[in-house]
Design a protein around this motif. Structure first.
Motif, PDB file in Angstrom:
ATOM      1  N   THR A  33       7.799   5.377   0.294  1.00 20.30           N
ATOM      2  CA  THR A  33       8.806   4.888  -0.640  1.00 20.30           C
ATOM      3  C   THR A  33      10.166   5.498  -0.298  1.00 20.30           C
ATOM      4  N   ASP A  34      11.189   5.093  -1.054  1.00 20.42           N
ATOM      5  CA  ASP A  34      12.516   5.690  -0.904  1.00 20.42           C
ATOM      6  C   ASP A  34      12.871   6.563  -2.112  1.00 20.42           C
ATOM      7  N   LEU A  35      11.883   6.944  -2.906  1.00 20.51           N
ATOM      8  CA  LEU A  35      12.137   7.740  -4.094  1.00 20.51           C
ATOM      9  C   LEU A  35      12.600   9.144  -3.720  1.00 20.51           C
ATOM     10  N   SER A  58       7.391   8.219   6.804  1.00 17.22           N
ATOM     11  CA  SER A  58       8.165   7.180   6.121  1.00 17.22           C
ATOM     12  C   SER A  58       8.650   6.143   7.133  1.00 17.22           C
ATOM     13  N   ALA A  59       9.203   5.056   6.613  1.00 19.37           N
ATOM     14  CA  ALA A  59       9.775   4.026   7.487  1.00 19.37           C
ATOM     15  C   ALA A  59      11.063   4.502   8.154  1.00 19.37           C
ATOM     16  N   ARG A 148      17.686   8.845   2.221  1.00 19.41           N
ATOM     17  CA  ARG A 148      16.615   9.331   1.359  1.00 19.41           C
ATOM     18  C   ARG A 148      16.844  10.832   1.141  1.00 19.41           C
ATOM     19  N   VAL A 149      16.864  11.279  -0.106  1.00 22.38           N
ATOM     20  CA  VAL A 149      17.156  12.680  -0.431  1.00 22.38           C
ATOM     21  C   VAL A 149      15.880  13.386  -0.891  1.00 22.38           C
ATOM     22  N   THR A 176      12.571  12.559  -9.334  1.00 26.20           N
ATOM     23  CA  THR A 176      11.804  11.328  -9.518  1.00 26.20           C
ATOM     24  C   THR A 176      10.331  11.575  -9.230  1.00 26.20           C
ATOM     25  N   VAL A 177      10.066  12.278  -8.119  1.00 25.86           N
ATOM     26  CA  VAL A 177       8.698  12.694  -7.795  1.00 25.86           C
ATOM     27  C   VAL A 177       8.716  14.206  -7.549  1.00 25.86           C
ATOM     28  N   PRO A 178       8.060  14.988  -8.400  1.00 24.78           N
ATOM     29  CA  PRO A 178       8.026  16.445  -8.196  1.00 24.78           C
ATOM     30  C   PRO A 178       6.840  16.856  -7.322  1.00 24.78           C
TER      31      PRO A 178
END
Length: 402
Positions: A33-35, A58-59, A148-149, A176-178
């Protein structure tokens, strides 16, 4: 889907702890993902592996990956480093320069020690996360970037928010995702494995038999609190490998290298850890490394001289007892450490500052001026290394950037 075993092999991660496996599983699931991802954990637990894993699976893996230590960049230049600047934007800006967000377009940026960002920079970062837009310092032109950070911190950001040091809206954008990386004491089954790996690395580097632990030493190692986590464990393994004559380590020997603390002692707060990094313990670690390198240099010189004088076929240098060069326990003072090492050289005795200066210069040269890599080799934070460079008047020269 890639399993955690494959990831561990690829990135050299050691451990079988369910908590570690859970953190790796989350990284693998979020990677496509890009989250935005926020990696949390104490200092020294290995948080830097997770953004690399996320990028690699990742992509964006064929585009740039840039790691930025937010705590190592002075407040006055961090906006320029991250977002770039125009020619003449400030004194010394002789030409326009791209920032990391522009350079990493299409890739991934890892913001380490993100809690150290000043408030104005936090506002700029929030805009990038919300809209993908940024403005170079000294410009009025809005630019776009697709980045992407992944951020990391050992600070409790909720406490920082309550104290007004960190923006709450930025926290929720980053988090967003920990991913919570477990402390070493939370994965005791992995501690002997890691010690064996570090001891083996030292043995291979300096051509000596690796140290091993008896059952009592293994129990002590696994039950210790490890306030400095993996970084502290690696330091202890290297000190024991360098100092001890015997290759079988007992609990009594090991105890001499472990600072006294209760098994349930709480970790030091972040500010105290930073102060401790600049304490005598850090200076003593530098001196150990100076003396260890001197011993290796002498062995190399003796072998080369033997080959030149006798024309002999090179063979491994026998392991010598270096107990006479160093104190028998890690509790000795740094002054005693260096005083006992004078017999290895005919040069005049050096001060602690001179010894530290030499070791830092060596580490910078070996790592082509990359402060992050040099700091890792010296077992200190990049911020501590930066302070030492200033204190000791070290000229870094035209080295490359991290």
């Amino acid at each position: 889907m890639t399993d955690t075993t494959t990831v561990k092999q690829r990135f050299g991660i050691i451990g079988t702890s369910p908590l570690l496996d859970r953190a790796l599983e989350v990284a693998l699931r979020v990677a496509p993902t890009d989250l935005s991802v926020l990696v949390t954990g104490e200092s020294g637990v290995g948080k830097e592996f997770f953004p690399q894993i996320i990028h690699a699976y990742s992509a964006r893996k064929h585009n740039k990956y840039i790691a930025v230590n937010c705590g190592a960049i002075p407040e006055g230049t961090i906006d320029s480093e991250l977002f770039g600047h125009e020619k003449g934007a400030f004194t010394g800006a002789l030409e326009a320069r791209k920032g990391y967000f522009e350079e990493a377009d299409g890739g991934t940026i890892f913001l380490d020690e993100v809690a150290e960002l000043p408030h104005p920079t936090q506002a700029r970062l929030l805009r990038v996360l919300q809209t993908g837009e940024f403005i170079r310092v000294g410009s009025s032109k809005v630019q776009k970037t697709d980045v992407r950070v992944v951020a990391a911190t050992n600070t409790d950001l909720m406490e920082a928010i309550a104290a007004g040091r960190f923006r709450e809206d930025l926290y929720y954008r980053l988090n967003t995702v920990p991913i919570a990386v477990p402390a070493l004491r939370e994965r005791p089954e992995d501690i002997p494995l890691l010690f064996r790996k570090f001891a083996g690395d030292v043995a291979a580097q300096y051509r000596m038999p690796p140290v091993t632990l008896d059952e009592g030493a293994r129990r002590l190692l696994s039950s210790y609190y490890w306030r400095g986590n993996i970084r502290q464990l690696k330091n202890v393994a290297e000190q024991i490998s360098a100092i001890e004559q015997t290759r079988l380590i007992t609990a009594d020997i090991l105890a001499g290298y472990l600072p006294q603390q209760g098994a349930g002692a709480p970790p030091l707060p972040a500010d105290s850890r930073r102060m401790e990094e600049g304490s005598a313990a850090t200076e003593r670690e530098l001196l150990y490394k100076v003396l260890f390198d001197m011993r290796a240099d002498i062995n190399d010189l003796k072998r080369m001289m033997g080959e030149l004088m006798q024309g002999a076929v090179p063979h491994p240098e026998p392991v010598h007892d270096i107990r006479g060069l160093l104190p028998t326990t890690a509790q000795s003072t740094a002054a005693a450490d260096f005083a006992e090492s004078e017999e290895v050289t005919d040069e005049p005795p050096r001060t602690k500052a001179e010894a530290q200066r030499e070791q830092i210069i060596r580490a910078l040269r070996r790592n082509n001026g990359r402060r992050r890599d040099a700091a890792a080799e010296l077992f200190m934070s990049e911020r501590t290394l930066y302070r030492k460079i200033k204190e000791l008047g070290i000229e870094e020269g035209p080295h490359g950037r991290n």
